[in-house]
Design a protein around this motif. Structure first.
Motif, PDB file in Angstrom:
ATOM      1  N   ASN A  96       0.854  -1.184   0.000  1.00 26.31           N
ATOM      2  CA  ASN A  96       0.000   0.000   0.000  1.00 26.31           C
ATOM      3  C   ASN A  96       0.887   1.230   0.000  1.00 26.31           C
ATOM      4  O   ASN A  96       2.006   1.202   0.511  1.00 26.31           O
ATOM      5  CB  ASN A  96      -0.901   0.033   1.235  1.00 26.31           C
ATOM      6  N   LYS A  97       0.390   2.296  -0.578  1.00 28.30           N
ATOM      7  CA  LYS A  97       1.135   3.559  -0.568  1.00 28.30           C
ATOM      8  C   LYS A  97       0.283   4.640   0.078  1.00 28.30           C
ATOM      9  O   LYS A  97      -0.948   4.578   0.061  1.00 28.30           O
ATOM     10  CB  LYS A  97       1.548   3.962  -1.979  1.00 28.30           C
ATOM     11  N   ILE A  98       0.956   5.636   0.637  1.00 25.30           N
ATOM     12  CA  ILE A  98       0.260   6.761   1.255  1.00 25.30           C
ATOM     13  C   ILE A  98      -0.239   7.682   0.148  1.00 25.30           C
ATOM     14  O   ILE A  98       0.521   8.120  -0.705  1.00 25.30           O
ATOM     15  CB  ILE A  98       1.196   7.523   2.217  1.00 25.30           C
ATOM     16  N   GLU A  99      -1.531   7.972   0.181  1.00 23.96           N
ATOM     17  CA  GLU A  99      -2.146   8.787  -0.850  1.00 23.96           C
ATOM     18  C   GLU A  99      -2.729  10.083  -0.300  1.00 23.96           C
ATOM     19  O   GLU A  99      -3.321  10.862  -1.018  1.00 23.96           O
ATOM     20  CB  GLU A  99      -3.234   7.958  -1.538  1.00 23.96           C
ATOM     21  N   GLY A 100      -2.613  10.307   0.995  1.00 24.30           N
ATOM     22  CA  GLY A 100      -3.167  11.509   1.607  1.00 24.30           C
ATOM     23  C   GLY A 100      -3.326  11.307   3.099  1.00 24.30           C
ATOM     24  O   GLY A 100      -2.648  10.477   3.698  1.00 24.30           O
ATOM     25  N   THR A 101      -4.247  12.067   3.690  1.00 27.83           N
ATOM     26  CA  THR A 101      -4.461  11.974   5.129  1.00 27.83           C
ATOM     27  C   THR A 101      -5.930  11.704   5.431  1.00 27.83           C
ATOM     28  O   THR A 101      -6.785  11.836   4.571  1.00 27.83           O
ATOM     29  CB  THR A 101      -4.043  13.271   5.842  1.00 27.83           C
ATOM     30  N   CYS A 102      -6.186  11.321   6.681  1.00 22.16           N
ATOM     31  CA  CYS A 102      -7.541  11.085   7.177  1.00 22.16           C
ATOM     32  C   CYS A 102      -7.671  11.739   8.550  1.00 22.16           C
ATOM     33  O   CYS A 102      -6.669  11.979   9.227  1.00 22.16           O
ATOM     34  CB  CYS A 102      -7.818   9.595   7.328  1.00 22.16           C
ATOM     35  N   TYR A 103      -8.899  11.943   8.962  1.00 26.27           N
ATOM     36  CA  TYR A 103      -9.197  12.474  10.297  1.00 26.27           C
ATOM     37  C   TYR A 103      -8.425  13.763  10.588  1.00 26.27           C
ATOM     38  O   TYR A 103      -7.723  13.881  11.572  1.00 26.27           O
ATOM     39  CB  TYR A 103      -8.940  11.421  11.364  1.00 26.27           C
ATOM     40  N   ASN A 104      -8.538  14.692   9.662  1.00 26.66           N
ATOM     41  CA  ASN A 104      -7.894  16.013   9.783  1.00 26.66           C
ATOM     42  C   ASN A 104      -6.391  15.922   9.934  1.00 26.66           C
ATOM     43  O   ASN A 104      -5.780  16.625  10.723  1.00 26.66           O
ATOM     44  CB  ASN A 104      -8.509  16.803  10.940  1.00 26.66           C
ATOM     45  N   GLY A 105      -5.766  15.018   9.184  1.00 31.78           N
ATOM     46  CA  GLY A 105      -4.310  14.898   9.167  1.00 31.78           C
ATOM     47  C   GLY A 105      -3.728  14.021  10.243  1.00 31.78           C
ATOM     48  O   GLY A 105      -2.514  13.893  10.351  1.00 31.78           O
ATOM     49  N   LYS A 106      -4.552  13.366  11.060  1.00 32.45           N
ATOM     50  CA  LYS A 106      -4.038  12.535  12.143  1.00 32.45           C
ATOM     51  C   LYS A 106      -3.714  11.119  11.689  1.00 32.45           C
ATOM     52  O   LYS A 106      -2.999  10.399  12.378  1.00 32.45           O
ATOM     53  CB  LYS A 106      -5.042  12.490  13.290  1.00 32.45           C
ATOM     54  N   ALA A 107      -4.243  10.676  10.558  1.00 30.38           N
ATOM     55  CA  ALA A 107      -4.005   9.324  10.050  1.00 30.38           C
ATOM     56  C   ALA A 107      -3.608   9.410   8.579  1.00 30.38           C
ATOM     57  O   ALA A 107      -3.693  10.460   7.956  1.00 30.38           O
ATOM     58  CB  ALA A 107      -5.258   8.470  10.219  1.00 30.38           C
ATOM     59  N   LYS A 108      -3.172   8.271   8.041  1.00 37.33           N
ATOM     60  CA  LYS A 108      -2.752   8.201   6.647  1.00 37.33           C
ATOM     61  C   LYS A 108      -3.825   7.508   5.819  1.00 37.33           C
ATOM     62  O   LYS A 108      -4.437   6.553   6.268  1.00 37.33           O
ATOM     63  CB  LYS A 108      -1.459   7.397   6.539  1.00 37.33           C
ATOM     64  N   CYS A 109      -3.986   7.968   4.591  1.00 38.46           N
ATOM     65  CA  CYS A 109      -4.864   7.307   3.640  1.00 38.46           C
ATOM     66  C   CYS A 109      -3.994   6.363   2.822  1.00 38.46           C
ATOM     67  O   CYS A 109      -3.098   6.793   2.093  1.00 38.46           O
ATOM     68  CB  CYS A 109      -5.542   8.321   2.729  1.00 38.46           C
TER      69      CYS A 109
END
Length: 65
Positions: A47-60
Motif C-alpha cells: 500500500n502507498k500513502i495517498e493523503g491523510t484522514c481524520y484532519n491529518g491525524k491518520a494516513k490514507c
C-alpha cells in the motif's frame, strides 16, 4: 428603519458564515471514495500513502500493484 436593515444585514452575515462549511467532504470520505483505507500506524504491505484522514491525524493508504 435603519435598525431593521442593520439587523437584517447582521443576520445574513451570520447565516453565510455558518453555511460555508456545508458541502465540504472530510478527508476520510475522500480517501474511501478513492478506494483507500485510513490507518493511524504505517500503511500495510503493498500500500502507498495517498493523503491523510481524520484532519491529518491518520494516513490514507491505497493498494499499489
Amino acid at each position: 428603519m435603519r435598525i431593521l436593515c442593520f439587523l437584517l444585514l447582521t443576520l445574513c452575515l451570520l447565516v453565510s458564515q455558518s453555511v460555508s462549511g456545508i458541502g465540504k467532504k472530510s478527508d476520510h470520505y475522500r480517501c474511501v471514495q478513492k478506494g483507500g483505507t485510513c490507518h493511524f500506524s504505517s500503511c500495510p504491505l503493498f500500500n502507498k500513502i495517498e493523503g491523510t484522514c481524520y484532519n491529518g491525524k491518520a494516513k490514507c493508504c491505497i493498494r499499489s500493484y
